[in-house]
Design an enzyme around this catalytic site. Structure first.
Site, mmCIF file in Angstrom:
data_model
loop_
_atom_site.group_PDB
_atom_site.id
_atom_site.type_symbol
_atom_site.label_atom_id
_atom_site.label_comp_id
_atom_site.label_asym_id
_atom_site.label_seq_id
_atom_site.Cartn_x
_atom_site.Cartn_y
_atom_site.Cartn_z
ATOM 1 N N ASP A 50 1.278 -1.377 0.117
ATOM 2 C CA ASP A 50 -0.275 -0.142 0.261
ATOM 3 C C ASP A 50 0.585 1.263 0.006
ATOM 4 O OD1 ASP A 50 -3.620 -0.709 1.688
ATOM 5 O OD2 ASP A 50 -1.647 -2.106 1.442
ATOM 6 N N GLU A 73 -5.430 7.256 0.070
ATOM 7 C CA GLU A 73 -5.793 6.542 1.086
ATOM 8 C C GLU A 73 -4.632 6.953 2.314
ATOM 9 O OE1 GLU A 73 -7.192 2.456 0.922
ATOM 10 O OE2 GLU A 73 -7.172 2.508 2.716
ATOM 11 N N ASP A 116 -6.267 4.867 -4.442
ATOM 12 C CA ASP A 116 -6.761 3.434 -3.688
ATOM 13 C C ASP A 116 -5.489 2.657 -3.535
ATOM 14 O OD1 ASP A 116 -6.830 1.758 -1.771
ATOM 15 O OD2 ASP A 116 -9.197 1.015 -1.921
ATOM 16 N N LEU A 118 -3.936 0.096 -2.991
ATOM 17 C CA LEU A 118 -4.660 -1.209 -2.704
ATOM 18 C C LEU A 118 -5.524 -1.292 -2.684
ATOM 19 C CD1 LEU A 118 -2.161 -4.031 -1.322
ATOM 20 C CD2 LEU A 118 -4.433 -3.719 -1.591
ATOM 21 N N THR A 121 -6.713 -5.052 0.722
ATOM 22 C CA THR A 121 -5.578 -5.171 1.356
ATOM 23 C C THR A 121 -5.548 -6.031 2.291
ATOM 24 O OG1 THR A 121 -4.483 -3.020 1.480
ATOM 25 C CG2 THR A 121 -3.939 -4.143 3.435
ATOM 26 N N THR A 222 -19.829 -6.927 0.680
ATOM 27 C CA THR A 222 -18.248 -7.727 1.685
ATOM 28 C C THR A 222 -18.275 -9.286 1.759
ATOM 29 O OG1 THR A 222 -16.998 -6.509 3.272
ATOM 30 C CG2 THR A 222 -19.595 -6.915 3.823
ATOM 31 N N HIS A 225 -16.428 -7.027 6.257
ATOM 32 C CA HIS A 225 -16.776 -6.155 6.954
ATOM 33 C C HIS A 225 -17.899 -6.606 7.072
ATOM 34 C CE1 HIS A 225 -12.486 -4.144 5.133
ATOM 35 N NE2 HIS A 225 -12.351 -4.400 6.250
ATOM 36 N N GLY A 247 -13.467 -6.430 -1.507
ATOM 37 C CA GLY A 247 -12.370 -4.817 -2.346
ATOM 38 C C GLY A 247 -13.722 -4.385 -3.195
ATOM 39 N N ASP A 274 -12.003 4.414 -2.076
ATOM 40 C CA ASP A 274 -12.191 3.375 -2.657
ATOM 41 C C ASP A 274 -14.092 3.460 -3.858
ATOM 42 O OD1 ASP A 274 -11.468 1.859 -0.709
ATOM 43 O OD2 ASP A 274 -12.964 2.586 0.618
HETATM 44 P P1 AMP Z 1 -14.890 -4.302 1.705
HETATM 45 O O1 AMP Z 1 -16.103 -4.465 0.512
HETATM 46 O O2 AMP Z 1 -15.028 -5.186 2.827
HETATM 47 O O3 AMP Z 1 -13.728 -5.086 0.485
HETATM 48 O O4 AMP Z 1 -14.788 -2.801 1.438
HETATM 49 C C1 AMP Z 1 -14.557 -2.476 0.876
HETATM 50 C C2 AMP Z 1 -13.246 -0.901 0.571
HETATM 51 O O5 AMP Z 1 -13.704 -0.232 2.244
HETATM 52 C C3 AMP Z 1 -11.943 -1.296 1.134
HETATM 53 O O6 AMP Z 1 -11.047 -0.974 1.039
HETATM 54 C C4 AMP Z 1 -12.026 -1.847 3.022
HETATM 55 O O7 AMP Z 1 -10.927 -1.523 3.425
HETATM 56 C C5 AMP Z 1 -13.078 -0.337 3.153
HETATM 57 N N1 AMP Z 1 -14.009 -0.631 4.446
HETATM 58 C C6 AMP Z 1 -14.789 -1.495 4.344
HETATM 59 N N2 AMP Z 1 -16.009 -1.236 5.934
HETATM 60 C C7 AMP Z 1 -14.213 -0.956 6.472
HETATM 61 C C8 AMP Z 1 -14.700 -1.226 7.407
HETATM 62 N N3 AMP Z 1 -14.965 -1.745 8.517
HETATM 63 N N4 AMP Z 1 -13.211 0.128 8.235
HETATM 64 C C9 AMP Z 1 -12.534 -0.223 7.128
HETATM 65 N N5 AMP Z 1 -11.975 -0.114 5.836
HETATM 66 C C10 AMP Z 1 -13.710 -0.852 5.670
HETATM 67 MG MG MG Z 2 -10.463 0.551 -0.658
HETATM 68 MG MG MG Z 3 -6.405 0.287 0.062
#
Ligand code: AMP
Ligand code: MG
Ligand code: MG
Length: 336
Positions: A50, A73, A116, A118, A121, A222, A225, A247, A274
């Site tokens: 990153d 980011e 962004d 990466l 991550t 997700t 998350h 992602g 994002d």
């Molecule tokens: P995901 O779909 O969970 O991969 O999330 C998509 C993007 O949003 C990625 O860059 C994640 O790091 C960010 N993201 C989603 N939810 C969170 C969270 N609760 N805390 C930190 N980053 C998040």
């Molecule tokens: Mg991201």
């Molecule tokens: Mg990132």
């Protein structure tokens, strides 16, 4: 060349710069030493990839376009970037395209670039751990990772993307997505990675646009998350299938390649970096990305970074999905 509009030269640079960042992301994975740092917690990570990818992207773009506003980011100390991190190339295929009249006079200082370095991550770190474990089993004294071991890791590396989005007057107008590990299942010898790009009024390139049949609702969301509000909202869409992948960039790829019909994320976790590039590419092919209330996000330089009201993205039938968002979810996610 000097007659080529700024936005086309910037996109041509962003394409090459995203490829360079993708190669950095691959190199750090193969080194096995990810240098993981927790930002706000265990689900919010930063790796050496990153950091190095962001430094390369920001330094390369600001050297050629010094008046741009670039928002990345990662919070990084401002230090000298090594010369070999600077990418000077410009994708010829973009320089050859004609620029829509409304964008041909845009100036560097009017554009905001959201980076962004990466995306995905969490999945990147999980894939690394998984690959190491399988490599240890197969080659106890080290050695290269095999296509067998990469296949065992559940496609996690496909979740990883590099995102560079360009905004003008608050709107996401152009974006680049590099997917560094595309084709990794093919094993040694395969050319890894691909770059997709799109611009309003020009179109989207680097992939084959496909749609899920209109009578099927496949929701992508997700995998790392989630919470009750997120799952309640997915359930309310009455999906035939749910695709849980990492992602934001990767989920837009699911939409434009006919793997999913809606990206539903009722959480404030996504940030402007994002969604800017993915939104531009999705809009370039007639799709839509909004918050859960159906409102557009603004990408001006001074907006807050969080997409507090969630993310709803579709290629078609946005109104259907927006109309299914439950009242409890609307109340949980404040207007941005
Ligand atoms: P995901 O779909 O969970 O991969 O999330 C998509 C993007 O949003 C990625 O860059 C994640 O790091 C960010 N993201 C989603 N939810 C969170 C969270 N609760 N805390 C930190 N980053 C998040
Ligand atoms: Mg991201
Ligand atoms: Mg990132």
């Amino acid at each position: 060349m000097s007659g080529t509009p700024v936005i086309m030269r910037l996109m041509a640079s962003a394409h090459s710069v995203a490829e360079k960042a993708g190669s950095i992301v691959r190199k750090v994975l193969h080194s096995g030493d990810l240098g993981i740092v927790e930002k706000t917690g265990a689900n919010d990570l930063q790796t050496l990839a990153d950091r190095l990818a962001q430094q390369s992207i920001c330094a390369s773009l600001s050297r050629r376009f010094p008046k741009l506003t670039i928002i990345g980011e990662e919070d990084l100390p401002s230090e000298e970037v090594k010369e070999d991190a600077i990418e000077k190339g410009q994708a010829e295929e973009i320089l050859q395209k004609s620029c829509p009249a409304e964008y041909s006079g845009l100036k560097e200082e009017e554009l905001v670039v959201w980076v962004d370095p990466l995306d995905g991550t969490k999945e990147y770190t999980e894939a690394s751990r998984c690959l190491r474990q399988h490599a240890e089993v197969q080659t106890p004294h080290g050695g290269s990772l095999t296509s067998h071991s990469t296949a065992l890791c559940n496609g996690l590396l496909d979740n990883v993307t590099v995102l560079i989005g360009i905004a003008y007057r608050g709107r996401a107008i152009a974006g680049v997505i590099n997917q560094p590990f595309y084709n990794y299942q093919l094993g040694a010898g395969a050319v890894l990675g691909r770059t997709m790009w799109g611009m309003l009024g020009v179109g989207a390139f680097g992939f084959q646009l496909q749609e899920v049949p209109a009578d099927r609702r496949i929701v992508t969301t997700t995998r790392s998350h989630s919470n009750k509000v997120v799952t309640d909202c997915v359930d309310a869409m009455e999906p035939h299938e749910v695709v849980r992948v990492g992602g934001a960039g990767n989920k837009i790829i699911q939409l434009v390649e006919g793997k999913a019909s809606a990206y539903v994320f009722a959480s404030p976790g996504c940030k402007k970096w994002d969604t800017c590039a993915p939104e531009a590419i999705l809009h370039a092919v007639g799709g839509k990305l909004t918050d859960m209330h159906g409102n557009a996000y603004c990408y001006d330089a001074d907006v807050k970074h969080m997409n507090s009201a969630g993310v709803l993205a579709t290629l078609r039938n946005h109104e259907y999905y927006a109309s299914r968002v439950p009242q409890s979810v609307r109340e949980a996610l404040k207007l941005d």
